[in-house]
Design a protein around this motif. Structure first.
Motif: not given
Length: 258
Positions: A5-26
Motif C-alpha cells: 500500500f506504500d507503493k499504491a499510495a501515490t496513485t490511489y486518488d488517481q485510480s480510485f478516489t477521483n474516478t467517476l466510479i470511485g465518487k459514485l461508490q463513496r
C-alpha cells in the motif's frame, strides 16, 4: 502488506478516489453513514488511505482519528489536512485496540475493503477486541467486499476467464496491487454477523455497487457517462434492498456494541 500500500499510495486518488466510479461508490457509503452519525462525537477510522473519508467526517465537526498501516498513505493524507479536529496516525489493524486502549470512540469506521486484508482468525480477533475501544452502544460501520459480486463474475465469464470469475469463492486470493500480490479474503454479511455476535448487535446492511460497477472498469465507463448515469439511477432504486448486499461490489454493514 505495508509495502504494497506504500507503493499504491501515490496513485490511489488517481485510480480510485477521483474516478467517476470511485465518487459514485463513496457517495453511496456517505448516504448510509450519515444516518448513523447522531449522538456521535469522536470517530476512529481504520485503513484511511489518503484521507478522503476522514476529511469528510472532520468537516462535519466530529473529532476524527484516522489510521493506516501505510506510512505513505498517511503522508499524503497529512498533506491534505487543514483541520484541527483531524489527526492522521500510523497504526496496524491487528493491534489497533492495543494502540488506543486508553481511549473510547463512538464510532469505528472502515471503508472499501480494508478488512478484506485480514484472514478469518485476524478478523475474528479484530471484531472481538475493537469493542473495548468503543463507548457504550458505540457503532462499528464496515464496508467489505463479499464473495458473490455479480459484476466480477459476469465480466470475467464474458472474457473467458472462468477461474478468475469465481476467484472470490477461494479461501484466499492474491490480488495485484501495483505489481505486488496482496492476500485478500472475502466475507459475506452473514460471516461478519456470525463473527461479531458475541460483542455486537447487527443493525443494518446495504449494497454498495450492485449496479454501479467495480473501479477496475473505470477505463471502460470513462467515456460512457450516460450509461454510468443509468446504472446510478438503478442503484438508487435498490439501495435499501439488503438481500442484494452479498452480490454487490461492496456492502456496508452496521453493528452496535452490546
Amino acid at each position: 502488506m505495508k509495502a504494497s500500500f506504500d507503493k499504491a499510495a501515490t496513485t490511489y486518488d488517481q485510480s480510485f478516489t477521483n474516478t467517476l466510479i470511485g465518487k459514485l461508490q463513496r457517495n453511496l457509503v456517505y448516504e448510509v453513514v450519515s444516518k448513523h452519525l447522531y449522538q456521535i462525537k469522536n470517530i476512529l477510522e481504520i485503513n484511511c488511505g489518503t484521507g478522503e473519508d476522514a476529511i469528510w467526517l472532520a468537516k462535519k465537526g466530529f473529532e476524527v482519528t484516522a489510521t493506516d498501516i501505510s506510512t505513505e498513505m498517511i503522508f499524503i493524507a497529512n498533506s491534505k489536512k487543514n483541520l484541527q479536529n483531524l489527526n492522521f496516525v500510523y497504526a496496524d489493524i491487528n493491534t489497533i485496540s492495543e494502540q488506543f486502549s486508553d481511549k473510547k470512540f463512538d464510532l469505528v469506521f472502515s471503508n472499501f475493503g480494508g478488512l478484506n486484508c485480514l484472514n478469518i482468525d485476524e478478523l475474528s480477533d479484530f471484531l472481538n477486541s475493537v469493542s473495548t475501544i468503543l463507548s457504550e452502544k458505540g457503532k462499528l460501520i464496515l464496508v467489505i467486499m463479499p464473495k458473490n459480486t455479480l459484476w466480477e463474475k459476469v465480466y470475467f465469464i464474458l472474457k473467458g476467464k472462468f477461474k478468475t470469475a469465481f476467484r472470490r469463492a477461494k479461501k484466499v486470493v492474491f490480488a495485484n496491487v501495483d505489481g505486488i500480490s496482496v492476500p485478500t479474503y472475502y466475507y459475506n454479511p452473514k460471516d461478519i454477523v456470525n463473527l461479531s455476535k458475541t460483542n455486537f448487535n447487527y443493525l443494518d446492511v446495504k449494497p454498495v455497487g450492485f449496479f454501479i460497477p467495480p473501479s477496475f472498469l473505470e477505463p471502460f465507463f470513462k467515456n460512457k457517462k450516460g450509461f454510468l448515469g443509468l446504472l446510478e439511477t438503478l442503484e438508487s432504486r435498490i439501495k435499501n434492498w439488503s438481500f442484494l448486499s452479498k452480490y454487490a461490489d461492496h456492502y456496508l454493514i452496521v453493528l452496535q456494541k452490546k
